[in-house]
Design a protein around this motif. Structure first.
Motif, PDB file in Angstrom:
ATOM      1  N   ALA A  89     -79.089 -77.078  62.273  1.00 42.58           N
ATOM      2  CA  ALA A  89     -79.597 -76.369  61.093  1.00 42.58           C
ATOM      3  C   ALA A  89     -79.970 -74.926  61.440  1.00 42.58           C
ATOM      4  N   VAL A  90     -80.540 -74.727  62.612  1.00 41.27           N
ATOM      5  CA  VAL A  90     -80.880 -73.364  63.049  1.00 41.27           C
ATOM      6  C   VAL A  90     -79.607 -72.544  63.223  1.00 41.27           C
ATOM      7  N   ARG A  91     -78.608 -73.121  63.875  1.00 44.31           N
ATOM      8  CA  ARG A  91     -77.343 -72.399  64.076  1.00 44.31           C
ATOM      9  C   ARG A  91     -76.663 -72.095  62.737  1.00 44.31           C
ATOM     10  N   ARG A  92     -76.682 -73.050  61.842  1.00 45.38           N
ATOM     11  CA  ARG A  92     -76.073 -72.817  60.524  1.00 45.38           C
ATOM     12  C   ARG A  92     -76.823 -71.714  59.786  1.00 45.38           C
ATOM     13  N   PHE A  93     -78.153 -71.736  59.873  1.00 45.09           N
ATOM     14  CA  PHE A  93     -78.955 -70.694  59.239  1.00 45.09           C
ATOM     15  C   PHE A  93     -78.568 -69.328  59.799  1.00 45.09           C
ATOM     16  N   GLN A  94     -78.456 -69.236  61.125  1.00 44.75           N
ATOM     17  CA  GLN A  94     -78.085 -67.971  61.745  1.00 44.75           C
ATOM     18  C   GLN A  94     -76.703 -67.512  61.268  1.00 44.75           C
ATOM     19  N   CYS A  95     -75.766 -68.428  61.199  1.00 45.35           N
ATOM     20  CA  CYS A  95     -74.415 -68.081  60.747  1.00 45.35           C
ATOM     21  C   CYS A  95     -74.409 -67.692  59.279  1.00 45.35           C
ATOM     22  N   GLN A  96     -75.147 -68.414  58.460  1.00 39.75           N
ATOM     23  CA  GLN A  96     -75.206 -68.088  57.032  1.00 39.75           C
ATOM     24  C   GLN A  96     -75.814 -66.705  56.844  1.00 39.75           C
ATOM     25  N   ARG A  97     -76.845 -66.409  57.614  1.00 37.38           N
ATOM     26  CA  ARG A  97     -77.468 -65.081  57.528  1.00 37.38           C
ATOM     27  C   ARG A  97     -76.446 -64.009  57.918  1.00 37.38           C
ATOM     28  N   ALA A  98     -75.720 -64.229  59.010  1.00 41.91           N
ATOM     29  CA  ALA A  98     -74.698 -63.265  59.437  1.00 41.91           C
ATOM     30  C   ALA A  98     -73.597 -63.145  58.390  1.00 41.91           C
ATOM     31  N   TYR A  99     -73.204 -64.281  57.811  1.00 39.87           N
ATOM     32  CA  TYR A  99     -72.157 -64.294  56.790  1.00 39.87           C
ATOM     33  C   TYR A  99     -72.579 -63.497  55.554  1.00 39.87           C
ATOM     34  N   LEU A 100     -73.791 -63.748  55.061  1.00 36.58           N
ATOM     35  CA  LEU A 100     -74.261 -63.024  53.875  1.00 36.58           C
ATOM     36  C   LEU A 100     -74.424 -61.531  54.162  1.00 36.58           C
ATOM     37  N   GLY A 105     -72.025 -56.037  53.851  1.00 35.38           N
ATOM     38  CA  GLY A 105     -71.304 -54.934  54.492  1.00 35.38           C
ATOM     39  C   GLY A 105     -69.941 -54.709  53.867  1.00 35.38           C
ATOM     40  N   LEU A 106     -69.233 -55.783  53.541  1.00 36.68           N
ATOM     41  CA  LEU A 106     -67.928 -55.644  52.881  1.00 36.68           C
ATOM     42  C   LEU A 106     -68.067 -55.060  51.480  1.00 36.68           C
ATOM     43  N   ARG A 107     -69.109 -55.489  50.746  1.00 35.23           N
ATOM     44  CA  ARG A 107     -69.355 -54.900  49.413  1.00 35.23           C
ATOM     45  C   ARG A 107     -69.648 -53.411  49.551  1.00 35.23           C
ATOM     46  N   TRP A 108     -70.438 -53.055  50.574  1.00 39.89           N
ATOM     47  CA  TRP A 108     -70.740 -51.657  50.838  1.00 39.89           C
ATOM     48  C   TRP A 108     -69.446 -50.887  51.121  1.00 39.89           C
ATOM     49  N   GLN A 109     -68.594 -51.465  51.970  1.00 37.57           N
ATOM     50  CA  GLN A 109     -67.322 -50.820  52.313  1.00 37.57           C
ATOM     51  C   GLN A 109     -66.466 -50.620  51.066  1.00 37.57           C
ATOM     52  N   ASN A 110     -66.377 -51.640  50.211  1.00 40.60           N
ATOM     53  CA  ASN A 110     -65.591 -51.521  48.987  1.00 40.60           C
ATOM     54  C   ASN A 110     -66.185 -50.476  48.041  1.00 40.60           C
ATOM     55  N   SER A 111     -67.512 -50.456  47.933  1.00 42.05           N
ATOM     56  CA  SER A 111     -68.169 -49.445  47.090  1.00 42.05           C
ATOM     57  C   SER A 111     -67.872 -48.051  47.623  1.00 42.05           C
ATOM     58  N   ARG A 112     -67.997 -47.895  48.915  1.00 44.25           N
ATOM     59  CA  ARG A 112     -67.736 -46.600  49.548  1.00 44.25           C
ATOM     60  C   ARG A 112     -66.291 -46.145  49.287  1.00 44.25           C
ATOM     61  N   ASN A 113     -65.352 -47.059  49.484  1.00 53.88           N
ATOM     62  CA  ASN A 113     -63.946 -46.719  49.243  1.00 53.88           C
ATOM     63  C   ASN A 113     -63.704 -46.364  47.782  1.00 53.88           C
ATOM     64  N   HIS A 140     -80.335 -58.260  52.381  1.00 58.36           N
ATOM     65  CA  HIS A 140     -80.673 -59.099  53.538  1.00 58.36           C
ATOM     66  C   HIS A 140     -81.740 -60.145  53.185  1.00 58.36           C
ATOM     67  N   ALA A 141     -81.470 -61.046  52.228  1.00 56.76           N
ATOM     68  CA  ALA A 141     -82.506 -62.013  51.853  1.00 56.76           C
ATOM     69  C   ALA A 141     -81.890 -63.292  51.309  1.00 56.76           C
ATOM     70  N   HIS A 142     -82.694 -64.293  51.108  1.00 51.47           N
ATOM     71  CA  HIS A 142     -82.368 -65.538  50.389  1.00 51.47           C
ATOM     72  C   HIS A 142     -81.429 -66.488  51.132  1.00 51.47           C
ATOM     73  N   VAL A 143     -81.339 -66.417  52.457  1.00 53.78           N
ATOM     74  CA  VAL A 143     -80.433 -67.285  53.197  1.00 53.78           C
ATOM     75  C   VAL A 143     -80.862 -68.746  53.086  1.00 53.78           C
ATOM     76  N   ASP A 144     -82.114 -69.037  53.370  1.00 53.12           N
ATOM     77  CA  ASP A 144     -82.586 -70.422  53.337  1.00 53.12           C
ATOM     78  C   ASP A 144     -82.425 -71.025  51.947  1.00 53.12           C
ATOM     79  N   GLY A 145     -82.822 -70.300  50.933  1.00 50.17           N
ATOM     80  CA  GLY A 145     -82.683 -70.797  49.562  1.00 50.17           C
ATOM     81  C   GLY A 145     -81.236 -71.047  49.196  1.00 50.17           C
ATOM     82  N   THR A 146     -80.350 -70.170  49.624  1.00 46.32           N
ATOM     83  CA  THR A 146     -78.926 -70.330  49.352  1.00 46.32           C
ATOM     84  C   THR A 146     -78.408 -71.627  49.963  1.00 46.32           C
TER      85      THR A 146
END
Length: 174
Positions: A89-100, A105-113, A140-146
């Motif tokens: 569960a800790v590892r999944r939380f860490q991955c979900q946080r990195a994923y979100l 970051g991808l949304r930022w990149q698309n907005s920038r482009n 950078h929020a809401h990982v656990d709730g998600t």
């Protein structure tokens, strides 16, 4: 002696969490960004590289619970499965946080482009680029709730999943 049905539920929960973890790792490995030399250190591109590095570091971490063989003892099996649930569960939380964060970051990149449309940044872009940077920082929020909402919606057994506070305590000791 057969293990109690709760241990079967625990084992199934481990499999569910690890499947989520594996899927998140796959998605994170597929992220690609190709910034120019001038853009390389911008916040969004740095975030994407950081998320990929975090995902790799999670894979490199050794399993943190004892790996004793239960040998048919239901109580030992229960303790081992609980430890595996916490670790996964800790590892999944860490991955979900990195994923979100990576998707922010991808949304930022698309907005920038979208804002620049192939042009070099100039004063006319400043306000919109600052807005995109601000949105990146707020994402950078809401990982656990998600995670908990998705699991509950799918009817998964969550009785022994660690709380967000407990996960954060474990992360601080790693």
């Amino acid at each position: 002696m057969n293990p109690p049905p709760v241990n079967d539920a625990r084992a199934m929960r481990v499999a569910e969490i690890m499947t989520d973890f594996r899927n998140l790792q796959y998605y994170l490995s597929q992220l690609r960004a190709t910034p120019t030399a001038e853009e390389y250190y911008l916040e969004g591109y740095s975030l994407l590289r950081q998320c990929q590095a975090e995902a790799q570091a999670i894979l490199d971490q050794p399993f943190s619970a004892g790996t004793t063989s239960p040998g048919g003892d239901a109580e030992q099996e229960k303790a081992q499965l609980r430890a595996i649930i916490v670790d996964s569960a800790v590892r999944r939380f860490q991955c979900q946080r990195a994923y979100l964060r990576a998707h922010a970051g991808l949304r930022w990149q698309n907005s920038r482009n979208s804002i620049l449309r192939g042009q070099k940044p100039n004063a006319s872009h400043l306000a919109l680029l600052q807005q995109a940077d601000s949105q990146l920082r707020m994402a950078h929020a809401h990982v656990d709730g998600t995670l908990r909402n998705a699991d509950a919606t799918q009817g998964k057994w969550l009785a022994e999943d660690p709380s967000l506070t407990y996960i954060q305590q474990i992360l601080m000791t790693r």
